[in-house]
Scaffold this motif. Structure first.
Motif, short mmCIF file in Angstrom:
data_model
loop_
_atom_site.label_atom_id
_atom_site.label_comp_id
_atom_site.label_asym_id
_atom_site.label_seq_id
_atom_site.Cartn_x
_atom_site.Cartn_y
_atom_site.Cartn_z
N ALA A 94 2.91 9.43 -5.58
CA ALA A 94 2.96 8.86 -6.85
C ALA A 94 1.76 7.95 -6.65
O ALA A 94 0.99 7.83 -5.45
N LYS A 95 1.24 7.45 -7.83
CA LYS A 95 0.04 6.59 -7.91
C LYS A 95 0.32 5.15 -7.88
O LYS A 95 -0.26 4.21 -7.82
N GLU A 96 1.59 4.96 -8.18
CA GLU A 96 2.35 3.34 -8.59
C GLU A 96 2.30 2.72 -7.15
O GLU A 96 2.36 3.47 -5.98
N ASN A 97 2.25 1.23 -7.00
CA ASN A 97 2.38 0.70 -5.66
C ASN A 97 3.90 1.01 -5.42
O ASN A 97 4.77 1.63 -5.68
N TYR A 98 4.17 0.50 -3.83
CA TYR A 98 5.26 0.74 -2.95
C TYR A 98 6.55 0.24 -3.87
O TYR A 98 6.39 -0.88 -4.18
#
Length: 640
Positions: A94-98
């Motif tokens: 994924a590219k979203e934050n943790y």
């Protein structure tokens, strides 16, 4: 110059998946770039909403907790990991934050694996990719989301080549535009319709639900012979009830079902029971043009067998078939149905032969009920017999003579089933026990007593006897008993609450730091009881939810949860997760039972791979979720 540190890291990594799938040169390439980090207990590795790191982690020493922030400003522990576990995989997918926080649960040494070096290797190796997908799913709050389960369970819709050896596992083709008629229709009208439409059968329906079927064979045998007139209602000649299945029934299962019941048609309904609307019809003609192999051959052999020795040999072949299905990773849903039908046909054949040996017809109608795992259609390995007899009500002065006949029959059947490979039940939960050979009214009274004066013994009996399925005889008796169970449990909040509390009596399969809870003493000391700690909690959860929502005619645990998911879409993810987890654990038990030639109940943890432990722990997470759901749903905190 030799890089000793890199070689030590490589030696460590190759002990754990997915690094054990890499070549030595690849391991060394990664090891040279690994960043080693020491952290004290309680230190945060990354926070929820932090930007992604350029690496993921494997624990060399210590333990790590994954936490999710709650609205109450507290953290919920989603999971804990120890030596050899990988985490922090989000940058790979994924590219979203943790989405969660990782925090050391004790002092740790972590290896940070550079993603830019590892990713190309994973992309070229499907096994590594699948492992990482599974691990990433395991790190999430809901490990059995639709996104991940296909890769994990291979339970997606099967697409096979007609030349494949498992072609028979393809879903059967069925007719969707079928001709139906109402129960009030005259036989003459039905015959005209069949002639006009050039069809061989008509489903009789009420409000879209099947209540019977009429075929050209019925017209020939019951009308042309003069037994009935064409002016009579069709209900006088229709066959009822209709055998119903869901639309994903396989070719093999349809074939053996038709052979078993000597019928030429199967009704396809929305949920595979007569309680939902008709969506199609599968005919024997459809089967003829499809390829059938081993299951059909075995079913024919069962029906033609004339000795217990023959059936024992066939049973051994069934185990060979099962082993092949498990080892080739055939979806358990299909394996389970085929093995159930073969086991059920074996039981039926034994009863048929024993009835002949009785040399006297049964005094009244009766039904042979399979209980427990066979009653739930979940019996794959050699496990104990659990069965009972229900017979038609008789006058008081004939009751004991009637019971004596069926007890004599039951002793013959139980003995032969034991010879074939169905062991005697150590608790004597078998039809030859007078306590479990009762008339319909006696069974009703028994069940009513258990649900109105309920202690621990009664709960145990309900857990066994409420999961019954007819293997032979008059289905009107078992249907009447099933209706009674729903009647006495409907709005019986005290009983349901006790049953729910009982479903939570088996603690989480995992202890401190996610270690498997093993047997503390006895014959299986230090082994993991897969049945008690993993299977039964999810089976018990499915039963209490099905009863509380009055779900009829579905005893199979996976199917119960799938039905619940249909009825309550707001909890669909949880229920489907339970269905997948149950199938995964049952498949795991079956595989180990076949390897060790036992019932697969007790597992030696040292024989499990890291990957197997990871998969089991993921299933246990779902068990924990559904147990928490039940605790809240039935408000039973005061009963625990």
């Amino acid at each position: 110059m030799k890089n000793t540190i890199a070689e030590r890291i490589a030696d460590f990594l190759k002990r754990f998946p997915p690094f054990d799938l890499l070549r030595k040169s690849q391991l060394l390439e990664i090891s040279k770039q690994v960043k080693i980090t020491y952290m004290e207990k309680g230190q945060v590795i990354y926070h929820q909403n932090d930007t992604l790191h350029n690496h993921f982690y494997i624990i060399h020493k210590g333990a790590v907790s994954l936490l999710k922030a709650l609205e109450s400003n507290k953290n919920e522990v989603l999971d804990k990991f120890d030596e050899g576990d990988v985490f922090g995989l989000r940058p790979l997918f994924a590219k979203e934050n943790y989405a969660i926080t990782a925090k050391t649960a004790e002092e740790c040494i972590l290896y940070a694996i550079p993603i830019d070096i590892f990713r190309p290797m994973a992309e070229k190796n499907k096994s590594i990719g699948n492992y990482l997908i599974e691990s990433f799913a395991s790190n999430t709050e809901n490990p059995f989301t639709k996104e991940h389960h296909v890769q994990f369970f291979s339970d997606a819709e099967i697409i096979l080549n007609p030349t494949d050896n498992h072609f028979e596992l393809q879903p059967v083709n069925y007719i969707k535009k079928i001709v139906t008629a109402k129960p009030s229709s005259k036989i003459k009208t039905i015959a005209k319709t069949m002639s006009k439409k050039n069809i061989g059968s008509i489903i009789i329906e009420d409000d879209g639900k099947p209540i019977g079927i009429v075929t050209d064979k019925d017209i020939r045998n019951k009308v042309a012979t003069g037994l009935h007139t064409i002016s009579e209602p069709v209900t006088n000649i229709m066959v009822s009830p209709v055998l119903c299945y869901p639309k994903n029934i396989t070719i093999a299962q349809a074939q053996i079902t038709m052979l078993k019941h000597r019928i030429g048609h199967l009704c396809i309904t929305e949920d595979g029971t007569p309680n939902t609307k008709i969506i199609g019809l599968a005919s024997e003609h459809d089967m003829i043009v499809m390829k059938g192999t081993n299951p059909s051959v075995l079913m024919k052999a069962i029906k033609r067998s004339n000795t217990t020795k023959d059936l024992k040999r066939i049973r051994e072949k069934i185990m060979v078939l099962l082993n092949g299905y498990i080892m080739q990773n055939i979806p358990l849903t299909h394996t389970n149905k085929i093995i159930f039908e073969l086991n059920d046909a074996t039981i039926k054949r034994v009863i048929e032969r024993c009835l002949v040996k009785m040399k006297q017809d049964p005094p009244v109608s009766f039904a042979w009920m399979s209980l427990g795992s066979q009653g739930r259609k979940e019996q794959l390995l050699h496990t104990d017999q659990d069965n009972a007899i229900i017979f038609e009500n008789v006058p008081e002065d004939k009751l004991e003579d009637t019971r004596a006949y069926f007890l004599k029959l039951a002793k013959k059947v139980n003995k032969r089933l034991n010879t074939i490979g169905f062991d005697y039940c150590p608790a004597d939960m078998m039809a030859k026990n007078p306590n479990w050979c009762l008339s319909l009214d006696e069974w009703k009274a028994q069940f009513t007593k258990w649900t109105t004066n309920t202690g621990n013994d009664e709960l145990l009996l309900c857990n066994i006897f409420f999961d019954f399925d007819i293997s032979y005889g008059d289905s009107r008796l078992t249907n009447a008993l099933a209706n009674h169970v729903l009647d006495i449990t409907k709005n019986n909040t005290i009983f349901i609450a006790k049953l729910a509390a009982n479903a939570l009596s088996n603690a989480s399969p995992l202890g401190f730091f996610r270690q498997f809870l093993v047997e503390p003493n006895g014959e299986h000391k230090d082994q993991f009881d897969l049945k008690k700690r993993a299977l039964m909690p999810i089976v018990d959860a499915g039963r209490v939810l099905a009863l509380s929502y009055q779900i009829k005619n579905i005893n199979n645990t996976a199917e119960r949860f799938e039905k619940l998911a249909d009825i309550f879409p707001q909890n669909k993810e949880l229920y489907l997760g339970c269905s997948y987890a149950f199938k995964a654990i049952l498949k795991f038990r079956t595989k180990h039972g076949l390897i060790n030639n036992d019932n697969g109940r007790f597992i030696k943890l040292e024989e499990l791979t890291k990957e197997e432990k990871m998969k089991l722990k993921r299933c246990f997470k779902t068990i924990s979720h559904v147990q928490e759901f039940i605790k809240i749903r039935f408000n039973i905190s005061t009963l625990l």
